[in-house]
Motif scaffolding. Sequence first.
Motif, PDB file in Angstrom:
ATOM      1  N   LEU A 159      42.625  34.662  38.044  1.00  0.00           N
ATOM      2  CA  LEU A 159      41.526  35.469  38.568  1.00  0.00           C
ATOM      3  C   LEU A 159      41.334  36.719  37.725  1.00  0.00           C
ATOM      4  O   LEU A 159      42.298  37.299  37.220  1.00  0.00           O
ATOM      5  N   ALA A 160      40.096  37.142  37.615  1.00  0.00           N
ATOM      6  CA  ALA A 160      39.791  38.388  36.907  1.00  0.00           C
ATOM      7  C   ALA A 160      39.450  39.464  37.920  1.00  0.00           C
ATOM      8  O   ALA A 160      38.822  39.185  38.953  1.00  0.00           O
ATOM      9  N   GLU A 187      36.137  39.646  40.073  1.00  0.00           N
ATOM     10  CA  GLU A 187      35.587  38.296  40.270  1.00  0.00           C
ATOM     11  C   GLU A 187      35.185  38.105  41.727  1.00  0.00           C
ATOM     12  O   GLU A 187      35.892  38.513  42.649  1.00  0.00           O
ATOM     13  N   ARG A 188      34.036  37.477  41.918  1.00  0.00           N
ATOM     14  CA  ARG A 188      33.564  37.253  43.284  1.00  0.00           C
ATOM     15  C   ARG A 188      34.321  36.100  43.927  1.00  0.00           C
ATOM     16  O   ARG A 188      34.606  35.082  43.295  1.00  0.00           O
ATOM     17  N   SER A 193      37.647  30.433  45.246  1.00  0.00           N
ATOM     18  CA  SER A 193      37.088  30.868  43.967  1.00  0.00           C
ATOM     19  C   SER A 193      35.769  30.149  43.705  1.00  0.00           C
ATOM     20  O   SER A 193      35.379  29.240  44.454  1.00  0.00           O
ATOM     21  N   PHE A 201      35.109  40.477  46.778  1.00  0.00           N
ATOM     22  CA  PHE A 201      35.505  40.537  45.374  1.00  0.00           C
ATOM     23  C   PHE A 201      37.018  40.721  45.265  1.00  0.00           C
ATOM     24  O   PHE A 201      37.637  41.343  46.132  1.00  0.00           O
TER      25      PHE A 201
END
Length: 262
Positions: free
Chosen positions: A154-155, A158-159, A179, A209
């Motif tokens: 995950l970043a 990220e939504r 995700s 988020f």
Amino acid sequence: MTAGRTLFVTWYDSNHRSIVPVARLVHHGGTDGDLYEFRYIRGALEGVERGFQPFISFPDLYKVYRSPSLFPFFSNRVMPTTRPDYLAYLQVLGLDPAEADSVEILARSGGRRETDRIEVVPAPVQDESGGYTTRFLLRGIRYIPGAEERIARLASGERLFWMLDPQNESNPSAVALRSADKCLLGYIPDYLVTDIAKLIERRVSMHVFAERVNLPPAPLHHRVLCRLEARWPDGFVPFQGEQFQPVSPFPAPPTQADHAVQ
């Protein structure tokens, strides 16, 4: 801590794998100084039937406890500033060391211990734009195959996408998060599901988020700090379910008999 901020204390019922709100802490600030008020809420009465016992520091379910300083029951759940990993701990929680006080740290971390089943959670407040914004740590990661591996990719920012999980055996009101590639990651905390149900009922769009992703050695319950954003509907009041109401609706005014827990 912002004057008027409210934190709730929850108890984990391991038999039913559910979270029960049992008490609240309110900070009253004014010209006469700080005042912290602790009292049990109606969820505690349900909790007693399931095995919950009043805290040693607050033995009377019907008493209002007041103190000019933060009760040790709460302050002892905050990492001391003298710990060598203190700054790293604040970074995991996404807090600015120059601005975070003990109660803000407690609200973000939950004050969880391995030795009990207690967690402290903040009541959502309107953000600067008047919207509903709340942060929480992703739950249930350990129970979902592949979740930890996907979280590692995950970043930050990220939504995540929410979905109702009515077939959840522990809580039919559970709200799961996945995700964009449809990998189930975990759950929104149970204490927020009543608010979420009300927002859905009012057809309010909600966006979640991954505000911060903490890789190992951060523990699983600190792995993902999430942020939920939504419009604050007119007349909406968070945490207004029956469980969150005070046990004693008409507390007596402060007197010398109201002792501060030291």
